[in-house]
Design an enzyme around this catalytic site. Structure first.
Site, PDB file in Angstrom:
ATOM      1  N   VAL A  85      25.645  77.767  49.123  1.00 42.53           N
ATOM      2  CA  VAL A  85      25.541  76.837  48.054  1.00 42.53           C
ATOM      3  C   VAL A  85      26.976  75.394  48.404  1.00 42.53           C
ATOM      4  O   VAL A  85      27.252  75.751  50.180  1.00 42.53           O
ATOM      5  CB  VAL A  85      27.115  77.609  47.362  1.00 42.53           C
ATOM      6  CG1 VAL A  85      27.964  76.697  46.454  1.00 42.53           C
ATOM      7  CG2 VAL A  85      26.431  79.235  46.588  1.00 42.53           C
ATOM      8  N   CYS A  86      26.408  74.709  48.069  1.00 41.53           N
ATOM      9  CA  CYS A  86      27.142  73.928  48.383  1.00 41.53           C
ATOM     10  C   CYS A  86      28.669  72.834  47.256  1.00 41.53           C
ATOM     11  O   CYS A  86      28.373  72.260  46.783  1.00 41.53           O
ATOM     12  CB  CYS A  86      26.409  71.986  48.402  1.00 41.53           C
ATOM     13  SG  CYS A  86      26.540  70.492  48.478  1.00 41.53           S
ATOM     14  N   LEU A  87      29.268  73.216  48.099  1.00 41.70           N
ATOM     15  CA  LEU A  87      30.691  73.070  47.519  1.00 41.70           C
ATOM     16  C   LEU A  87      31.557  72.563  48.735  1.00 41.70           C
ATOM     17  O   LEU A  87      32.167  72.851  49.588  1.00 41.70           O
ATOM     18  CB  LEU A  87      31.294  74.358  46.802  1.00 41.70           C
ATOM     19  CG  LEU A  87      32.076  74.676  45.597  1.00 41.70           C
ATOM     20  CD1 LEU A  87      31.661  73.441  44.079  1.00 41.70           C
ATOM     21  CD2 LEU A  87      32.813  76.143  45.408  1.00 41.70           C
TER      22      LEU A  87
END
Length: 178
Positions: A85-87
């Protein structure tokens, strides 16, 4: 923060996550979790159920957990192969004030409600979203039916619904947390 203090915080966070009605499986002294995450309402992800893996580092909560989808998901900010996840709130803006409940009640639902095609891990999803939002919604819904359908997941796992619910109860006790 000592390892004992870190372990105590981990157990508290896991207990809070379970108390928030999430289905959680724990491994490796609560440092590895698998959480069943439901797609947020009013999104094309609604009705889907994903297995999300969480790895808590030794210096948690001062270092952010590693979060990844084990169930395939079509989203610009989730790598389709690894589930990474890119957060920002996990990768750059993490603070020890955050906890696991916040990740699953707020951060991940917001990620699915508001994908960011400008910072993609999945270029295909980002292109579809920016060029043809209706097609994006259609592809997401097809992925939900194919990969995150609760009925299919139970059949793949070979677990009857009644047994699955019984096994989702955590082994944590109030004595371990307090």
């Amino acid at each position: 923060m000592s390892l004992t203090t870190s372990n105590h915080r981990i157990k508290i966070d896991v207990m809070r996550l379970i108390s928030s009605k999430f289905d959680v499986s724990t491994f490796d002294n609560y440092r590895h979790l698998v959480v069943k995450f439901h797609g947020p309402a009013d999104t094309p992800y609604e009705g889907g159920v994903w297995r999300v893996r969480v790895i808590l580092p030794e210096n948690y909560p001062f270092k952010s957990p590693s979060i990844g989808f084990d169930t395939q998901i079509f989203h610009p900010n989730v790598d389709q192969t690894s589930g990474t996840v890119c957060l920002d709130v996990l990768n750059q803006k993490w603070t020890a004030l955050y906890d696991l409940v916040l990740i699953f009640d707020t951060f991940l639902p917001q990620l699915l409600k508001h994908p960011n095609p400008d910072d993609p891990l999945n270029q295909c999803a980002a292109l579809v979203l920016t060029r043809t939002p209706e097609r994006y919604k259609y592809v997401v819904e097809k992925h939900v039916q194919e990969f995150a359908n609760p009925e299919k997941i139970r059949r793949w796992e070979g677990i009857p619904e009644e047994v699955e619910q019984e096994e989702s109860v955590s082994e944590l006790s109030d004595n371990e947390v307090g």
